[in-house]
Design a protein around this motif. Structure first.
Motif, PDB file in Angstrom:
ATOM      1  N   ALA A  90       0.833  -1.211   0.000  1.00 57.74           N
ATOM      2  CA  ALA A  90       0.000   0.000   0.000  1.00 57.74           C
ATOM      3  C   ALA A  90       0.863   1.255   0.000  1.00 57.74           C
ATOM      4  CB  ALA A  90      -0.943  -0.004   1.199  1.00 57.74           C
ATOM      5  N   ARG A  91       1.918   1.262   0.777  1.00 57.76           N
ATOM      6  CA  ARG A  91       2.804   2.429   0.807  1.00 57.76           C
ATOM      7  C   ARG A  91       3.528   2.611  -0.522  1.00 57.76           C
ATOM      8  NH1 ARG A  91       5.113   1.463   6.939  1.00 57.76           N
ATOM      9  NH2 ARG A  91       3.451   2.625   8.003  1.00 57.76           N
TER      10      ARG A  91
ATOM     11  N   LYS B  48       0.301   2.954  -3.526  1.00 52.70           N
ATOM     12  CA  LYS B  48      -0.760   3.944  -3.295  1.00 52.70           C
ATOM     13  C   LYS B  48      -2.070   3.542  -3.979  1.00 52.70           C
ATOM     14  CE  LYS B  48       2.337   7.139  -1.708  1.00 52.70           C
ATOM     15  NZ  LYS B  48       3.507   6.323  -1.667  1.00 52.70           N
TER      16      LYS B  48
ATOM     17  N   THR C 291      -1.314   6.911   3.200  1.00 45.32           N
ATOM     18  CA  THR C 291      -2.363   5.940   2.848  1.00 45.32           C
ATOM     19  C   THR C 291      -3.687   6.175   3.566  1.00 45.32           C
ATOM     20  OG1 THR C 291      -1.465   4.452   4.543  1.00 45.32           O
ATOM     21  CG2 THR C 291      -0.711   4.103   2.267  1.00 45.32           C
TER      22      THR C 291
ATOM     23  N   CYS D 188      -7.090   6.173   1.645  1.00 43.30           N
ATOM     24  CA  CYS D 188      -7.474   4.995   0.867  1.00 43.30           C
ATOM     25  C   CYS D 188      -8.570   4.213   1.585  1.00 43.30           C
ATOM     26  CB  CYS D 188      -6.260   4.092   0.653  1.00 43.30           C
ATOM     27  SG  CYS D 188      -6.647   2.641  -0.336  1.00 43.30           S
TER      28      CYS D 188
END
Length: 121
Positions: free
Chosen positions: A41-42, A45, A74, A77
């Motif tokens: 996720a980092r 993105k 994040t 999100c």
């Protein structure tokens, strides 16, 4: 093209979700643990994360969601929890960690696809 991260310790579940999402035009990433979910996720993105609650290792889906929602990179999100545990306490804990929605396995592919489309609009 919107990016979606699918997080589940079971490969067959990740693949089922990915097949379901092929009806849309999405770039799909997969992670098999809470730790790898945070890393992916980092790095990528994503525009949406579909996260299982129960996973092996030191970080489950609840904690991974909490970490991601507290990270400026994040935090915006959306996270949809996807779990085989339909207990109210788990649902509440997921929402307290920052989850935006909650699905129980087995899930309706059409219902999941509609929910994903709503979050990505």
């Amino acid at each position: 093209m919107k990016k979606i991260l699918i997080v589940d310790d079971r490969q067959e579940v990740r693949e089922l979700v990915e097949v379901t999402l092929r009806a849309g035009d999405y770039q799909i990433f997969q992670a098999e643990s809470g730790e790898s979910a945070v890393e992916v996720a980092r790095a990528e993105k994503p525009d949406l994360i579909i996260m299982d609650i129960m996973m092996p290792g030191g970080i489950d889906g609840i904690e991974a969601t909490r970490i991601l929602k507290n990270d400026p990179r994040t935090k915006e999100c959306p996270v949809i929890m996807l779990t085989g545990k339909g207990q109210e306490a788990d649902k509440e804990e997921g929402f307290e960690a920052g989850a935006d929605d909650y699905f129980v396995k087995p899930f309706s592919p059409l219902e999941l696809l509609k929910k994903v489309e709503e979050f990505l609009e």
